[in-house]
Write a protein that holds these residues in place. Structure first.
Motif, short mmCIF file in Angstrom:
data_model
loop_
_atom_site.label_atom_id
_atom_site.label_comp_id
_atom_site.label_asym_id
_atom_site.label_seq_id
_atom_site.Cartn_x
_atom_site.Cartn_y
_atom_site.Cartn_z
N CYS A 1 0.84 -1.20 0.00
CA CYS A 1 0.00 0.00 0.00
C CYS A 1 0.87 1.25 0.00
O CYS A 1 0.59 2.21 -0.72
N PHE A 2 1.93 1.24 0.83
CA PHE A 2 2.84 2.39 0.86
C PHE A 2 3.53 2.58 -0.49
O PHE A 2 3.75 3.71 -0.92
N ASN A 3 3.88 1.48 -1.15
CA ASN A 3 4.54 1.59 -2.46
C ASN A 3 3.60 2.12 -3.53
O ASN A 3 4.00 2.91 -4.38
N LEU A 4 2.34 1.67 -3.50
CA LEU A 4 1.38 2.09 -4.52
C LEU A 4 0.76 3.46 -4.23
O LEU A 4 0.56 4.26 -5.13
N PHE A 5 0.41 3.69 -2.95
CA PHE A 5 -0.30 4.91 -2.56
C PHE A 5 0.32 5.48 -1.29
O PHE A 5 -0.30 5.45 -0.22
N PRO A 6 1.54 5.99 -1.34
CA PRO A 6 2.24 6.38 -0.11
C PRO A 6 1.53 7.45 0.71
O PRO A 6 1.34 7.29 1.92
N GLN A 7 1.15 8.55 0.08
CA GLN A 7 0.53 9.65 0.83
C GLN A 7 -0.85 9.26 1.34
O GLN A 7 -1.21 9.56 2.48
N GLU A 8 -1.64 8.60 0.51
CA GLU A 8 -2.98 8.21 0.91
C GLU A 8 -2.95 7.22 2.07
O GLU A 8 -3.71 7.32 3.02
N THR A 9 -2.02 6.25 2.00
CA THR A 9 -1.91 5.24 3.05
C THR A 9 -1.49 5.89 4.36
O THR A 9 -2.08 5.61 5.41
N GLU A 10 -0.50 6.76 4.32
CA GLU A 10 -0.06 7.44 5.54
C GLU A 10 -1.19 8.28 6.14
O GLU A 10 -1.40 8.26 7.35
N LYS A 11 -1.94 8.97 5.30
CA LYS A 11 -3.06 9.79 5.80
C LYS A 11 -4.12 8.93 6.46
O LYS A 11 -4.62 9.25 7.55
N ILE A 12 -4.49 7.83 5.83
CA ILE A 12 -5.51 6.93 6.41
C ILE A 12 -5.06 6.41 7.77
O ILE A 12 -5.83 6.40 8.73
N LEU A 13 -3.80 6.01 7.88
CA LEU A 13 -3.31 5.47 9.15
C LEU A 13 -3.21 6.56 10.21
O LEU A 13 -3.59 6.34 11.36
N LYS A 14 -2.74 7.74 9.84
CA LYS A 14 -2.66 8.84 10.81
C LYS A 14 -4.05 9.27 11.26
O LYS A 14 -4.25 9.58 12.44
N ASP A 15 -5.02 9.28 10.35
CA ASP A 15 -6.38 9.64 10.71
C ASP A 15 -6.98 8.64 11.70
O ASP A 15 -7.81 9.00 12.52
N ALA A 16 -6.55 7.39 11.62
CA ALA A 16 -7.06 6.36 12.53
C ALA A 16 -6.49 6.52 13.95
O ALA A 16 -7.08 6.05 14.91
N MET A 17 -5.36 7.22 14.07
CA MET A 17 -4.70 7.39 15.37
C MET A 17 -5.31 8.57 16.12
O MET A 17 -4.95 9.70 15.90
N LYS A 18 -6.24 8.26 16.99
CA LYS A 18 -6.93 9.32 17.72
C LYS A 18 -6.44 9.46 19.16
O LYS A 18 -6.45 10.52 19.72
N ASN A 19 -6.00 8.36 19.76
CA ASN A 19 -5.65 8.36 21.18
C ASN A 19 -4.28 7.75 21.42
O ASN A 19 -4.01 7.22 22.49
N CYS A 20 -3.42 7.77 20.41
CA CYS A 20 -2.07 7.24 20.62
C CYS A 20 -1.06 8.24 20.06
O CYS A 20 -1.40 9.13 19.30
N ASN A 21 0.17 8.09 20.50
CA ASN A 21 1.23 9.02 20.11
C ASN A 21 1.99 8.57 18.87
O ASN A 21 2.45 9.39 18.09
N GLU A 22 2.16 7.26 18.73
CA GLU A 22 2.93 6.74 17.60
C GLU A 22 2.34 5.43 17.12
O GLU A 22 1.67 4.72 17.87
N LEU A 23 2.62 5.13 15.86
CA LEU A 23 2.28 3.85 15.26
C LEU A 23 3.57 3.26 14.70
O LEU A 23 4.25 3.92 13.90
N TRP A 24 3.91 2.07 15.16
CA TRP A 24 5.06 1.37 14.61
C TRP A 24 4.53 0.20 13.80
O TRP A 24 3.68 -0.56 14.27
N ILE A 25 5.02 0.04 12.60
CA ILE A 25 4.67 -1.12 11.77
C ILE A 25 5.94 -1.93 11.61
O ILE A 25 6.95 -1.43 11.12
#
Length: 153
Positions: free
Chosen positions: A111-135
Motif C-alpha cells: 500500500c505504501f509503495n502504490l499509494f504512499p501519501q494516501e496510506t499514511e493519511k488513512i493510518l494517521k487519521d485512525a490514530m486518535k488516542n495514541c502518540n505513535e504507530l510502529w509497523i
C-alpha cells in the motif's frame, strides 16, 4: 501473547527497560517499558494476519494482490487494529501510547509503495488516542521497524 513477548524481547535488545507485561499483570498494557531516553511508554501489540480468503487463494496457487487482499482491505484491517489498540489505552494517562503492529506478510508495504501519501493519511487519521504507530515486519522471528508514524508528542 507470543508476539507480545517477542516484541518485549526485541525492544529490550534495543536498550528499552521492560517495566510490566500483560502476561504478568492483566491490568497492564501489552508491554510497558522505559525508552533509552527514559520516557515511559505503553505499547499495544497487534498482529496483522491475512484473511481466510487470502489463504484460500494462496493454497490454490492463485494470486490477487498478494493472495486475496486489495489495498482497501489492508487499510481497513489496519484501521481496525489501531482502533482496538486505542480502546485498550483508555486506562493509560501518564505514558506515551504506541501501537505496534506486526505485519506477518508485510502487506502494508504494498500500500505504501502504490499509494504512499494516501496510506499514511488513512493510518494517521485512525490514530486518535495514541502518540505513535510502529509497523514491524518479522523475518525468522526477528523484528524490524518498517514504518514509524508520528502523531502527537
Amino acid at each position: 501473547k507470543f508476539h507480545e513477548l517477542l516484541f518485549a524481547e526485541w525492544i529490550q535488545s534495543k536498550n528499552w527497560e521492560i517495566k510490566n507485561l500483560e502476561a504478568w499483570d492483566k491490568n497492564s498494557s501489552d508491554v510497558e517499558a522505559t525508552s533509552p531516553e527514559r520516557e515511559c511508554c505503553a505499547f499495544e501489540v497487534k498482529t496483522y494476519f491475512p484473511n481466510l480468503k487470502a489463504l484460500e487463494h494462496r493454497n490454490k496457487g492463485e494470486s490477487y494482490f498478494g493472495c486475496g487482499e486489495d489495498p482497501s482491505e489492508i487499510e481497513e484491517k489496519y484501521t481496525q487494529l489501531i482502533a482496538n489498540a486505542e480502546q485498550q489505552f483508555k486506562a493509560q494517562t501518564d505514558k506515551k501510547k504506541i501501537v505496534a503492529i506486526i505485519d506477518m506478510q508485510n502487506k502494508i508495504e504494498r500500500c505504501f509503495n502504490l499509494f504512499p501519501q494516501e496510506t499514511e493519511k488513512i493510518l494517521k487519521d485512525a490514530m486518535k488516542n495514541c502518540n505513535e504507530l510502529w509497523i514491524l515486519k518479522i523475518d525468522f522471528l526477528k523484528l524490524t521497524i518498517n514504518y514509524k508514524l508520528l502523531e502527537r508528542k
